[in-house]
Design an enzyme around this catalytic site. Structure first.
Site, PDB file in Angstrom:
ATOM      1  N   GLN A 103      -8.424   5.096 -50.360  1.00  0.00           N
ATOM      2  CA  GLN A 103      -9.583   4.237 -50.577  1.00  0.00           C
ATOM      3  C   GLN A 103     -10.546   4.290 -49.398  1.00  0.00           C
ATOM      4  O   GLN A 103     -11.675   3.810 -49.506  1.00  0.00           O
ATOM      5  CB  GLN A 103      -9.128   2.791 -50.783  1.00  0.00           C
ATOM      6  N   PHE A 143      -5.855  -0.680 -55.550  1.00  0.00           N
ATOM      7  CA  PHE A 143      -5.599  -2.116 -55.365  1.00  0.00           C
ATOM      8  C   PHE A 143      -5.443  -2.519 -53.896  1.00  0.00           C
ATOM      9  O   PHE A 143      -4.880  -3.571 -53.597  1.00  0.00           O
ATOM     10  CB  PHE A 143      -4.345  -2.561 -56.130  1.00  0.00           C
ATOM     11  N   GLU A 161      -5.813   1.692 -48.813  1.00  0.00           N
ATOM     12  CA  GLU A 161      -6.863   1.481 -47.813  1.00  0.00           C
ATOM     13  C   GLU A 161      -6.400   1.984 -46.446  1.00  0.00           C
ATOM     14  O   GLU A 161      -7.127   2.691 -45.751  1.00  0.00           O
ATOM     15  CB  GLU A 161      -7.248   0.008 -47.737  1.00  0.00           C
ATOM     16  N   ARG A 164      -8.807 -14.169 -44.322  1.00  0.00           N
ATOM     17  CA  ARG A 164      -9.404 -14.388 -45.647  1.00  0.00           C
ATOM     18  C   ARG A 164      -8.636 -15.443 -46.430  1.00  0.00           C
ATOM     19  O   ARG A 164      -9.215 -16.153 -47.258  1.00  0.00           O
ATOM     20  CB  ARG A 164      -9.493 -13.081 -46.428  1.00  0.00           C
ATOM     21  N   ARG A 215      -5.550  -6.314 -53.612  1.00  0.00           N
ATOM     22  CA  ARG A 215      -6.642  -6.912 -54.385  1.00  0.00           C
ATOM     23  C   ARG A 215      -6.777  -8.428 -54.142  1.00  0.00           C
ATOM     24  O   ARG A 215      -5.950  -9.221 -54.574  1.00  0.00           O
ATOM     25  CB  ARG A 215      -6.390  -6.639 -55.867  1.00  0.00           C
ATOM     26  N   THR A 241     -15.346  -9.176 -43.940  1.00  0.00           N
ATOM     27  CA  THR A 241     -15.526 -10.066 -42.785  1.00  0.00           C
ATOM     28  C   THR A 241     -15.641  -9.258 -41.500  1.00  0.00           C
ATOM     29  O   THR A 241     -16.043  -9.791 -40.467  1.00  0.00           O
ATOM     30  CB  THR A 241     -14.359 -11.061 -42.677  1.00  0.00           C
ATOM     31  N   ALA A 273     -12.762  -4.995 -50.708  1.00  0.00           N
ATOM     32  CA  ALA A 273     -13.515  -6.245 -50.582  1.00  0.00           C
ATOM     33  C   ALA A 273     -14.511  -6.439 -51.726  1.00  0.00           C
ATOM     34  O   ALA A 273     -15.523  -7.119 -51.565  1.00  0.00           O
ATOM     35  CB  ALA A 273     -14.240  -6.307 -49.238  1.00  0.00           C
ATOM     36  N   GLU A 323     -12.172  -8.026 -57.194  1.00  0.00           N
ATOM     37  CA  GLU A 323     -11.136  -8.971 -56.782  1.00  0.00           C
ATOM     38  C   GLU A 323     -11.236 -10.362 -57.410  1.00  0.00           C
ATOM     39  O   GLU A 323     -10.200 -10.983 -57.680  1.00  0.00           O
ATOM     40  CB  GLU A 323     -11.157  -9.114 -55.259  1.00  0.00           C
TER      41      GLU A 323
END
Length: 784
Positions: free
Chosen positions: A213, A244, A248, A326, A358, A462, A531, A733
């Site tokens: 990702q 998902f 990443e 988060r 996710r 963020t 995100a 998400e």
């Protein structure tokens, strides 16, 4: 005129924004012709990898004897940490705590220690089992439930959010409840596991086809491990079989190993994990222990709250810091807390390092918020929906206060009241709650429950620098368009949406826009596709590129026809220049002959974003996406088994770029969220071994688990408060926490066995066993 040239009377383009063309690869997905990494034709002489994994959760490597491994049939070489030519680290954080291959010690059961490279995958995997490793076992921390947050090691600096005086508000509140909730993790369980194919080039170059990702991050990590500059590494991904969040950062290890082996042996190398290896050796959604202390008045209005969100980080930092952040950003969900204190605790454990999934901690924060709502509603004897509505944010503000989040950002676009009101009416919540009460009064064994839960989800990274994107658009002399951007396609329809944006700009049919593989050789320094920002960022970047070309075309047409620029208008598949109309293709040909540049690199950065983590203040999100779900369930009080009878969803996607794609995302997100909160249970034994490591022991939702009646609708009146791409809103998400409606419907059904007098405190995942235990606990409490 070529086959694409339309008749000049055509007035609409096929596949622009706010339309619903099918996913560009849908027919390939269902027919099996879509090309994934494992489908790429392997170069002659391709070698295959097999990982050697730790068999203890925590220990010193006393000796690693690989003699039998090297002598096994088909083995070409065996890699250890000593074979890493650069830095033995793939940590996405500044902690540098995540080795490519373990060196000197292991910190979780299943950690890769060495890698076998052999002629076939089966030979590599068989050989990996022949290693003789001696460990000096060390004490291991596996679960977080009994760890002391104040003293236990944390993998990164925790975050604290505060506004007002929570301690004073709690002390003076007329009513107060404290509690603790256990919230399980979740495996990504994508159809395609972690995989990379590395092809060595000349000098220091290597090309890696990787299911990632974050192509740019993988590029940098591979370069880091090889000890070469990033310009020597090219990462390419056409599509993933699901991501998902699990791809990443977790894709980096396989990519680095494949690249190291390929450069060392000067042959292509493929690393493909099977399902068991993937589940054991790669990270998951963080499980949490949520402590809460809430003060409220007799009406159920929350006055003050104190939270601690402890999360199982695993052995390294990975993304646990921002995931915990988060969770705090969403500990309010859609509710205003006048006084709040919330802190995260990313705890070190001897388990695989958990990672993005996710929602990235947001859903876990929302679970905490909804548990608090349940506690308050049972304490004051009201329907939980009443308590929800009583505590909603007010976008207009009351004395400038009821729209301020715990991180001091104003909620200026709040539409949750309208969404909930519309869903409450369309789902006939009141009528069905009454009917359920009548059913439960007559039914001794089977009980029903219903819940309507809201979602407010912040959209943006963020990490400020991640809120940027690039794109590359070429218009060829025949009028066909090539589009490339930094986002990755994992089945969510991102490439299609961005192509729709480009088609809209040029007013051409969608089939004239070619979607090509994401590669670091075309668009550099990309942000991860995460995100929920894929379409927001990359759509804007592609639009910027298309508009640059369009601007040049307008200038050329105006000058060559001696008309003002405003007299040049792009119409469906044609252009009007003054009183003359010509096909789009003809204008492109003329522009090419006149040496007009028909290529552009686009760029976009999200405005307004700023965040001071140390102060716990800032404008963390560009905007919010909203939604609500109403679910009804039936449970068997003798076994704990349950059925989801019906779910109604109303979700906000702004002015949707593609309604069909968005509805599919909402349906899938809801089911994935429901699975996380009900059937998907991760379980490690006392030795740190993951026992739920395959489809036989880990239960994702089946088609038969979906709601019997499943109604999904988009708001047809909302649009993004900010100038997003065509005023659309993110949909990756935000739908996942809609699954909370099922958890709370189960809680409602359980509560009926004690006449709704006792809060069930139903933890997640709410497996049939956990539901049954909650029922028995309430029955016992009722007798006391």
């Amino acid at each position: 005129m070529n086959k694409h040239t339309p008749h000049l009377k055509t007035e609409t383009i096929v596949g622009g924004v706010h339309s619903s063309p099918r996913h560009d690869s849908a027919h390939k997905h269902v027919s099996g012709t879509a090309v994934y990494i494992d489908d790429i034709t392997e170069p002659t002489g391709t070698l295959h990898a097999g990982l050697g994994l730790s068999t203890v959760a925590h220990g010193i490597l006393k000796s690693v004897d690989l003699t039998a491994v090297r002598a096994a049939p088909g083995v070409v070489t065996v890699l250890t940490h000593e074979d890493v030519p650069g830095v033995n680290d793939i940590s996405p954080s500044y902690m540098h705590d995540d080795p490519v291959l373990a060196a000197g010690k292991v910190e979780f059961h299943g950690q890769p220690i060495f890698c076998v490279i052999a002629e076939t995958r089966e030979q590599a995997r068989r050989a990996a089992r022949l290693a003789k490793i001696e460990y000096e076992e060390l004490p291991a921390d596996i679960d977080i439930w009994d760890l002391d947050v104040s003293t236990h090691r944390q993998v990164v600096t925790p975050l604290t959010l505060k506004r007002g005086d929570a301690a004073a508000a709690l002390a003076s509140a007329p009513r107060r409840v404290t509690g603790r909730m256990r919230l399980g993790g979740q495996d990504h369980f994508y159809l395609e596991g972690q995989i990379s194919l590395a092809v060595p080039g000349e000098d220091d170059e290597v090309a890696v086809y990787c299911s990632t990702q974050g192509p740019s991050e993988t590029q940098h990590m591979v370069a880091h491990a090889l000890g070469v500059p990033s310009n020597a590494v090219t990462i390419e991904v056409r599509r993933m079989g699901g991501g998902f969040g699990g791809k990443e950062t977790q894709a980096n290890q396989c990519a680095a190993i494949a690249a190291i082996a390929a450069k060392k042996l000067k042959r292509a190398v493929k690393v493909r994990l099977d399902r068991d290896e993937d589940m054991v050796a790669t990270g998951k959604r963080h499980d949490f222990a949520i402590d809460y202390d809430v003060g409220f008045d007799d009406e159920g209005r929350i006055l003050g709250i104190d939270y601690t969100f402890a999360l199982r980080a695993g052995f390294s930092a990975d993304l646990s810091g921002p995931v915990g952040d988060r969770a705090l950003f969403h500990c309010d969900n859609a509710y205003f807390f006048p006084h709040v204190h919330a802190k995260s605790a990313p705890l070190y454990t001897n388990t695989v390092s958990n990672t993005a999934f996710r929602g990235f901690g947001g859903p876990q924060g929302m679970v905490g918020a909804e548990r608090v709502i349940d506690e308050v509603s049972f304490a004051v004897g009201k329907d939980p929906l009443e308590i929800r509505k009583l505590n909603f944010y007010d976008a207009m503000g009351v004395d400038g206060e009821r729209n301020l989040t715990p991180y001091h950002q104003k909620v200026e676009d709040c539409i949750i009241q309208r969404i909930v009101a519309e869903l409450e009416e369309s789902a006939d919540y009141a009528g069905r709650r009454k009917a359920i009460a009548e059913f439960n009064a007559k039914s001794r064994i089977v009980k029903r429950g219903i819940a309507l839960t809201p979602v407010k989800f912040g959209i943006s990274f963020t990490k400020t620098e991640s809120n940027q994107a690039g794109a590359l658009v070429h218009v060829y002399s025949d009028g066909s368009v090539h589009m490339n951007h930094g986002g990755t396609e994992m089945g969510q329809g991102l490439h299609l949406k961005v192509a729709q944006v480009v088609a809209e700009e040029f007013q051409i049919d969608l089939d004239r826009v070619k979607i090509t593989a994401t590669t670091t050789a075309k668009v550099p320094n990309t942000s991860p596709t995460a995100a929920s920002s894929g379409a927001d960022l990359n759509g804007m970047a592609a639009q910027n590129a298309a508009r640059q070309i369009k601007d040049r075309l307008i200038a050329f047409a105006a000058e060559s026809h001696q008309v003002p620029r405003e007299k040049v208008v792009f119409l469906p598949n044609r252009v009007r220049i003054g009183d003359v109309e010509m096909p789009f293709d003809d204008l492109i040909k003329k522009a090419y002959m006149a040496r007009v540049q028909l290529s552009a690199a686009g760029f976009y950065k999200t405005p307004k974003i700023h965040w001071d983590r140390k102060a716990g203040r800032g404008h963390a999100f560009y905007y919010y996406a909203y939604g609500a779900a109403c679910s009804e369930v039936s449970i068997d009080t003798l076994t704990g088994e349950y059925v989801v009878e019906r779910t109604d969803i109303l979700h906000d996607t702004g002015r949707s770029l593609n309604r069909a794609i968005d509805i599919g995302q909402i349906e899938g997100g809801f089911i994935q969220g429901m699975g996380w909160l009900t059937t998907e249970e991760l379980w490690w034994d006392g030795k740190g071994r993951l026992r739920t490591h395959a489809p036989s022991t880990y239960k994702i939702p089946l088609a038969s688990d979906r709601p019997k009646i499943f109604n999904v609708a988009l708001t047809d009146w909302s649009e993004a408060y900010e100038p997003t791409i065509h005023r659309s809103k993110a949909v990756g998400e935000p739908p996942l926490p809609l699954g909370l409606a099922v958890l709370h419907a189960l809680s409602d059904a359980v509560a009926s066995v004690a006449d709704h007098k006792i809060c069930p405190r139903l933890d997640a995942p709410a497996t049939p066993e956990r539901v049954l235990m909650a029922i028995e606990r309430l029955k016992a409490m009722q007798k006391e």
